[in-house]
Design a protein around this motif. Sequence first.
Motif, PDB file in Angstrom:
ATOM      1  N   GLY A 171       0.711  -1.326  -0.021  1.00 49.54           N
ATOM      2  CA  GLY A 171      -0.157   0.059   0.158  1.00 49.54           C
ATOM      3  C   GLY A 171       0.821   1.359   0.006  1.00 49.54           C
ATOM      4  N   ASN A 172       1.988   1.157   0.632  1.00 47.19           N
ATOM      5  CA  ASN A 172       2.898   2.078   0.350  1.00 47.19           C
ATOM      6  C   ASN A 172       2.498   3.334   1.003  1.00 47.19           C
ATOM      7  N   THR A 173       2.029   3.498   2.117  1.00 45.45           N
ATOM      8  CA  THR A 173       1.612   4.711   2.707  1.00 45.45           C
ATOM      9  C   THR A 173       2.604   5.222   3.777  1.00 45.45           C
ATOM     10  N   THR A 174       2.713   6.535   4.330  1.00 45.92           N
ATOM     11  CA  THR A 174       3.759   6.821   5.022  1.00 45.92           C
ATOM     12  C   THR A 174       3.362   6.148   6.487  1.00 45.92           C
ATOM     13  N   LEU A 175       2.279   6.052   6.941  1.00 42.20           N
ATOM     14  CA  LEU A 175       2.018   5.259   8.189  1.00 42.20           C
ATOM     15  C   LEU A 175       2.571   3.781   8.035  1.00 42.20           C
ATOM     16  N   GLN A 176       2.511   3.196   7.006  1.00 38.41           N
ATOM     17  CA  GLN A 176       3.039   1.856   6.846  1.00 38.41           C
ATOM     18  C   GLN A 176       4.274   2.025   7.118  1.00 38.41           C
ATOM     19  N   ILE A 177       4.928   2.894   6.413  1.00 44.37           N
ATOM     20  CA  ILE A 177       6.341   2.577   6.453  1.00 44.37           C
ATOM     21  C   ILE A 177       7.012   2.850   7.685  1.00 44.37           C
ATOM     22  N   ASP A 178       6.242   3.976   8.480  1.00 47.97           N
ATOM     23  CA  ASP A 178       6.781   4.074   9.837  1.00 47.97           C
ATOM     24  C   ASP A 178       6.381   2.803  10.874  1.00 47.97           C
ATOM     25  N   GLY A 179       5.307   2.324  10.631  1.00 45.52           N
ATOM     26  CA  GLY A 179       5.057   1.198  11.490  1.00 45.52           C
ATOM     27  C   GLY A 179       5.959  -0.167  10.999  1.00 45.52           C
ATOM     28  N   ALA A 180       6.326  -0.231   9.655  1.00 43.86           N
ATOM     29  CA  ALA A 180       7.468  -1.297   9.340  1.00 43.86           C
ATOM     30  C   ALA A 180       8.761  -1.269   9.787  1.00 43.86           C
ATOM     31  N   LEU A 181       9.090  -0.094  10.109  1.00 41.48           N
ATOM     32  CA  LEU A 181      10.527   0.252  10.574  1.00 41.48           C
ATOM     33  C   LEU A 181      10.421  -0.339  12.149  1.00 41.48           C
ATOM     34  N   LYS A 182       9.388   0.334  12.947  1.00 43.23           N
ATOM     35  CA  LYS A 182       9.349  -0.191  14.325  1.00 43.23           C
ATOM     36  C   LYS A 182       9.227  -1.767  14.397  1.00 43.23           C
ATOM     37  N   TYR A 183       8.609  -2.175  13.403  1.00 43.96           N
ATOM     38  CA  TYR A 183       8.350  -3.440  13.290  1.00 43.96           C
ATOM     39  C   TYR A 183       9.566  -4.642  13.143  1.00 43.96           C
ATOM     40  N   ALA A 184      10.293  -3.879  12.144  1.00 43.34           N
ATOM     41  CA  ALA A 184      11.553  -4.557  11.700  1.00 43.34           C
ATOM     42  C   ALA A 184      12.647  -4.384  12.769  1.00 43.34           C
ATOM     43  N   LEU A 185      12.893  -3.395  13.337  1.00 48.36           N
ATOM     44  CA  LEU A 185      13.932  -3.087  14.356  1.00 48.36           C
ATOM     45  C   LEU A 185      13.867  -4.352  15.521  1.00 48.36           C
ATOM     46  N   LEU A 186      12.688  -4.183  16.321  1.00 41.77           N
ATOM     47  CA  LEU A 186      12.579  -5.177  17.114  1.00 41.77           C
ATOM     48  C   LEU A 186      12.747  -6.544  16.628  1.00 41.77           C
ATOM     49  N   ASN A 187      11.990  -6.894  15.756  1.00 40.65           N
ATOM     50  CA  ASN A 187      12.017  -8.239  15.085  1.00 40.65           C
ATOM     51  C   ASN A 187      13.344  -8.802  14.801  1.00 40.65           C
ATOM     52  N   LEU A 188      14.219  -7.820  14.042  1.00 44.96           N
ATOM     53  CA  LEU A 188      15.710  -8.014  13.912  1.00 44.96           C
ATOM     54  C   LEU A 188      16.529  -8.407  14.789  1.00 44.96           C
ATOM     55  N   ILE A 189      16.249  -7.718  15.889  1.00 41.16           N
ATOM     56  CA  ILE A 189      17.058  -7.885  17.093  1.00 41.16           C
ATOM     57  C   ILE A 189      16.753  -9.029  17.862  1.00 41.16           C
ATOM     58  N   GLY A 190      15.425  -9.286  17.919  1.00 39.60           N
ATOM     59  CA  GLY A 190      15.104 -10.594  18.526  1.00 39.60           C
ATOM     60  C   GLY A 190      15.612 -11.930  17.647  1.00 39.60           C
ATOM     61  N   THR A 191      15.540 -11.676  16.192  1.00 41.73           N
ATOM     62  CA  THR A 191      16.291 -13.097  15.379  1.00 41.73           C
ATOM     63  C   THR A 191      17.823 -13.047  15.683  1.00 41.73           C
ATOM     64  N   THR A 192      18.264 -11.910  15.753  1.00 40.68           N
ATOM     65  CA  THR A 192      19.904 -12.055  15.860  1.00 40.68           C
ATOM     66  C   THR A 192      19.992 -12.543  17.443  1.00 40.68           C
ATOM     67  N   LEU A 193      19.405 -12.371  18.267  1.00 38.20           N
ATOM     68  CA  LEU A 193      19.575 -13.245  19.534  1.00 38.20           C
ATOM     69  C   LEU A 193      19.371 -14.481  19.550  1.00 38.20           C
ATOM     70  N   PHE A 194      18.163 -14.985  18.623  1.00 34.77           N
ATOM     71  CA  PHE A 194      17.687 -16.417  18.328  1.00 34.77           C
ATOM     72  C   PHE A 194      18.909 -16.983  17.893  1.00 34.77           C
ATOM     73  N   LEU A 195      19.539 -16.485  16.765  1.00 34.69           N
ATOM     74  CA  LEU A 195      20.819 -16.944  16.053  1.00 34.69           C
ATOM     75  C   LEU A 195      21.863 -17.250  16.969  1.00 34.69           C
ATOM     76  N   ILE A 196      22.026 -16.181  17.973  1.00 36.21           N
ATOM     77  CA  ILE A 196      23.466 -16.355  18.771  1.00 36.21           C
ATOM     78  C   ILE A 196      23.069 -17.529  19.872  1.00 36.21           C
ATOM     79  N   ALA A 197      21.824 -17.452  20.373  1.00 40.16           N
ATOM     80  CA  ALA A 197      21.672 -18.550  21.251  1.00 40.16           C
ATOM     81  C   ALA A 197      21.633 -19.831  20.733  1.00 40.16           C
ATOM     82  N   THR A 198      21.174 -20.082  19.273  1.00 41.99           N
ATOM     83  CA  THR A 198      21.551 -21.328  18.580  1.00 41.99           C
ATOM     84  C   THR A 198      23.006 -21.667  18.410  1.00 41.99           C
TER      85      THR A 198
END
Length: 528
Positions: A171-198
């Motif tokens: 949909g490429n709206t400004t609100l979506q891009i803002d939400g995607a950045l917040k979503y991506a940041l925390l989930n990428l941190i979580g995924t990195t911790l998952f990989l380190i633990a594994t």
Amino acid sequence: MAATKTGVDIAAAMITHPTAAADWLLVAPVLLCMVGGATTLILRKNVRIQPLVGISLLALLVLTNLGLFAHVWQNGVVTMVMGQWLPPFGIAFTADALGVTLALIASIVGLLAGIYAAGSIAASERRYGFYPFLFMLLCGVSGAFLTGDIFNLYVWFEVLLISSFGLLVLGNTTLQIDGALKYALLNLIGTTLFLIATGLLYGLLGTLNMADIALKSRALGDSGPLLGISALYFLAFAMKAAAFPVNFWLPASYHTPRIVVSALFAGLLTKVGVYALLRVLVLLLPAGHNWMHGLITVVAIVTMLTGVLGALAQADVRRTIGYLVISGIGSMLAGIAVGSEVALTGAIMYAVHSILAMTALFLIFGITGKDRGTFNLRELGGMYRRAPLLSAATLILLFAAVGLPPFSGFWPKVLLVDGALAAGQGWLAGTILLASILTAITVGRIWIFAFWRGGPEGIADGTQGVETGPEAMPLQVPFTAWLPLAVLIAMIFWLGLQPEGLMQLAETGAHTLLDPTAYVQSVFGVTP
């Protein structure tokens, strides 16, 4: 001199007998999702045929998961190892009662979302990838529920994470891009911790096979390195599940995409995090679970209360539902914290309930939001006169979210409270009940504002306003919206009136988590 051939006995390392036909059902959901993603991508320019093909393949996915469900129900835990290598060297797909139940529910929700999207997703958004992203999301979710390898659990997390990025910005709206950045940041941190633990777990135990980890971790006991790895896993999966205090990304992002995408996210993504907590902390690393018992309890309590209090403070109904998702995660964490078979049964049943109820709530408010052009409770109102049947359906779903009988949320809360009381944790049981009371206040506020009162804020009830204007016409709800809602409401009713089947499945899943004998025997072919 003629060369002599030396025979090599591969029986000790390789599987020498052919795979049973029924065991191919373990990988069929993942393969079917890949085929569905590729097919709908090829058809991206034909936006009329693409939804029909996509929905047909999603229906086939449900049938495949039904077949796998029947296979597990009849034969217990089943395993298929890739490449003919014997475990723990070969990558294993292992389906038990917990994994196959969640995989089946996820495929049903995916099918209903595909039907709903046929009437709500614009042609341009179909062309730019809704159905391919939907299939890849279900591919990641199915793989996570069915894998028997801890590293491949990480891989499937990556698959669903990447596809969720695509759905989030569609949909490429400004609100979506803002939400995607917040979503991506925390989930990428979580995924990195998952990989380190594994990586640390592999260095400590020398294996990635879940059944092998379950055996070796129990033999190792409560060693310091193992407890530290357990803490890393808990933090990583708590981020994925949106548990306090790493949950702020969810209400900041789930209200931004198309409503059917929000419904998918609310129903499925956080439950994959809860599933990972159940699988890793209870089945694989029980010493870490016991060590973090107090921490998990505190996180569960605070997650429940902050979630429901956050919901009370919202004016946007999508953000309100997002906070209710968080509060439900706290209830599931309460079951994990107690760790008894009764409490874990309640947590598994609550996960199934939450998938159905949260998906349905987003879908039904997608109808009112589209009609009014807003999701702000202050600007909604008067829907009861225009759509009495839709209003009644919404009231049912709101009651289900509270956990009232005769709906699917009642029995899980009974088991969670019973498990907490049996474990001597009355204050945890009290928190579950308090969160339910606050949830009742929250959903009552939603229904009164959006449906019961005469119109938006500033219009007197029962005198004049929308009921005398052009918006007085009955609301026309398309079939593509009614069908998914009818199926979800029927399932919520059925699981509330006839909970025995789901309860038996959840009990079996909880027993397998606490006693890995059947799981290990399925993978290695011998009793540990």
